[in-house]
Scaffold this active site. Structure first.
Site: not given
Length: 427
Positions: A83, A103, A395, A165, A163
């Protein structure tokens, strides 16, 4: 079509496979750490499987809390190279390492829900009581450092904080961010896991990372960022989540006798009318707000419906929102697309520019249900259920075809199946 029982087992299997010893990664490889609002949603899923493990999720999240009260959006409990940007890029010098932004603050609400539904009430009361002062410190940080002028609305300094993006709502504000001429070179890791057509563009990433450098130069001083950060917006996701969370923090204070009611009620008196000032009568939606331009951001997003979740909207505005969402539903097969499907920047496959997210559906459905729009709340639950049945626990999802997009075997989507979509559990 998979059966309810097989999907239950698949969802539980995903949570267990993504468990890293007390915290849950969103999905292996793509997101190998613990994220703030992911942890909240995932804890709701764990409550259906293992209540002690659900509380542990939040306890480990708060290991990353700063002395200021800020709760970071990533806690890097264990090293992982898959990541970017990792802890070395953030340079926050926290133990455990963390990012330097926050967030959507969903935790107080979810702690209340967990407490209300717990089978083991003694454990739940003990854990909620212990978490309460940490959540209070987090909410005080928001009020003190993100709303120093007491407007009732929080200033958000980075698209990642929202959140959502790469939402089209941020395009104009993000375009004002100059790409740092000394931006250290970087290699994205996300596009090695996910088709680039489903992820933000490089031009956006350059600005995301340039904002990070501005944060670092400011020493993560929030009051300096109010002056120096070129990206300053009001995010409906942040503000509606916080208003709801303050309502639930008030409930927890009363429940446990902490005595913070007057302070929290003061926050609510300011934030409720402030959220309502974001209403746009012409479009029948609430809009995010650009604090640099001092103007509403006229892009409909799934967050436009969240004042129902916050509980600030009038019944008349709830009715308008229902009609607006029903109109969106005639443009797509599955609700709720993350961007108005009639907007020219709607992209049905790209991250927050069009796809459906189970977690946001959960919040929107909660709002519609609480305002009495039961058929629409059920439509959202059923659409979310259908997406899981057709495409598994992805997702996010294509709002027309239903194809699974982004990361696979995703924890918060599996958690939303267990918590809500499988049978419409109240929360």
């Amino acid at each position: 079509m998979k059966t309810r029982e097989s999907l239950d087992q698949e969802a539980i299997g995903i949570l267990r496979a993504n468990d890293r010893g007390g915290f849950t990664v969103p999905t292996a490889g793509l997101y190998p750490f613990q994220w703030l609002w992911d942890a909240g949603f995932t804890a709701l899923g764990w409550m259906r499987v293992d209540e002690a493990r659900a509380w542990q999720e939040l306890e480990l999240l708060f290991q990353g809390q700063w002395a200021s009260g800020m709760l970071p959006h990533i806690v890097f409990h264990k090293a992982a190279s898959s990541y970017f940007p990792g802890p070395e890029r953030w340079g926050t010098h926290h133990t455990p390492p963390t990012s330097g932004i926050t967030q959507p603050p969903v935790v107080a609400t979810f702690v209340r829900w967990m407490l209300e539904r717990a089978q083991d009430q003694a454990l739940a009361e003990e854990k909620a009581r212990t978490l309460y002062p940490r959540i209070l410190a987090y909410h005080r940080w928001f009020k003190r450092e993100r709303d120093p002028r007491d407007t009732g609305l929080m200033t958000t300094f980075h698209p990642w904080e929202t959140g959502a993006d790469n939402s089209p709502a941020w395009d104009q504000a993000l375009a004002r961010v100059p790409v740092d001429p000394d931006l250290p070179p970087y290699t994205r890791r996300d596009t090695s896991h996910v088709d680039p057509s489903q992820r933000p563009h490089k031009a956006e990433y350059d600005r995301f990372l340039s904002l990070l450098e501005i944060y670092k130069r400011a020493g993560y001083d929030q009051l300096r960022l109010h002056r120096e950060c070129p990206f300053r917006v009001v995010s409906l996701l942040i503000d509606c989540a916080l208003h709801r969370a303050n309502r639930d923090l008030l409930w927890l204070s009363q429940r446990f006798g902490f005595g913070d009611e007057a302070e929290i009620e003061g926050w609510l008196r300011t934030s409720g009318p402030a959220i309502e000032s974001l209403w746009d009568e012409e479009s029948g939606l609430y809009h995010n707000y650009d604090l640099v331009q001092n103007a509403p951001i006229r892009v409909g997003t799934n967050a436009s419906f969240l004042p129902l979740y916050a509980g600030t909207a009038s019944p008349e505005r709830a009715e308008r929102l229902a009609h607006t969402l029903e109109a969106w539903g005639r443009q797509v097969r599955y609700l709720v697309p993350s961007t108005d499907p009639t907007h020219p920047k709607f992209e049905p496959q790209r991250y927050w520019r069009g796809p459906v997210w189970a977690v946001v559906n959960r919040l929107i459905a909660t709002g519609f249900r609480e305002y009495g729009h039961l058929a629409l709340a059920e439509r959202l639950r059923q659409d979310t259920r259908d997406l899981a049945e057709v495409s598994g626990f992805s997702e996010y999802y294509h709002p027309v075809s239903g194809a699974g997009l982004g990361g696979r075997n995703f924890s918060w989507t599996a958690a939303m199946w267990l918590d809500w979509a499988a049978e419409g559990a109240d929360g």
